[in-house]
Enzyme design. Sequence first.
Site, PDB file in Angstrom:
ATOM      1  N   ASP A  12      32.876  43.920  35.558  1.00 18.15           N
ATOM      2  CA  ASP A  12      33.820  43.332  34.617  1.00 18.15           C
ATOM      3  C   ASP A  12      34.812  42.521  35.450  1.00 18.15           C
ATOM      4  O   ASP A  12      34.949  42.738  36.654  1.00 18.15           O
ATOM      5  CB  ASP A  12      34.525  44.447  33.840  1.00 18.15           C
ATOM      6  CG  ASP A  12      35.625  43.903  32.960  1.00 18.15           C
ATOM      7  OD1 ASP A  12      35.384  42.916  32.235  1.00 18.15           O
ATOM      8  OD2 ASP A  12      36.746  44.457  33.012  1.00 18.15           O
ATOM      9  N   ASP A  14      38.444  40.935  34.340  1.00 18.94           N
ATOM     10  CA  ASP A  14      39.887  41.196  34.206  1.00 18.94           C
ATOM     11  C   ASP A  14      40.172  42.701  34.297  1.00 18.94           C
ATOM     12  O   ASP A  14      39.624  43.495  33.535  1.00 18.94           O
ATOM     13  CB  ASP A  14      40.397  40.634  32.874  1.00 18.94           C
ATOM     14  CG  ASP A  14      40.145  39.131  32.754  1.00 18.94           C
ATOM     15  OD1 ASP A  14      40.125  38.439  33.794  1.00 18.94           O
ATOM     16  OD2 ASP A  14      39.971  38.656  31.624  1.00 18.94           O
TER      17      ASP A  14
HETATM   18 MG   LIG Z   1      38.472  44.347  31.898  1.00 20.21          MG
END
Ligand SMILES: [Mg+2]
Length: 182
Positions: A12, A14
């Site tokens: 992932d 952010d």
């Molecule tokens: Mg995230």
Amino acid sequence: MTRTKVPTVFLDRDGVINRRIMADYVTCLAEFQLLPGVLEAIARLTRAGFRLAVVTNQRGIAVGRMSRTDVDRVHRHLSECVAELGGHLAEFYVCPHDRDEGCGCRKPDPGLLDQADRALAVDWEASFLVGDSDSDIRAGAARGVTTVKVAGRGEAIADHYAADLPEAVAWILDRLEGGSPV
Ligand SMILES: [Mg+2]
Ligand SMILES: [Zn+2]
């Protein structure tokens, strides 16, 4: 013809690679701040033989906060930073859709992982996902990869919990027998 399956670490973005901006989006390069130790951690995964794929929901595109071009620019920059430390991060799978579009690629749906699988077959059993949200963990669990959650526990049950990406990577590498993912 059987396709060679590749051990993959899904990352992932952010909150894992860069600082998450609460209640808003990373709309441009100036707002993209790498978290400590992530470039070296990504380089370690590359050296271990993993293919790395970023899987990221970017709903800010759907709501007009930024364009796909803005997002791609951030990703080119990230790839360059990673390459400087010897890592390789060439694959970015982005969901640009809004919550109610039923797109199938917005996590917790596993569509972004499936996109990676279509590009280059994933060895799901030998693969991992590192995320900071329940939706990441659910997407990874839907395809049977080993999930590692950073930034605290949530409702979804991950296979392992780590403080941050460097700690998650150390755990992943510890699990490899003979130092290689296959
Ligand atoms: Mg995230
Ligand atoms: Zn989508």
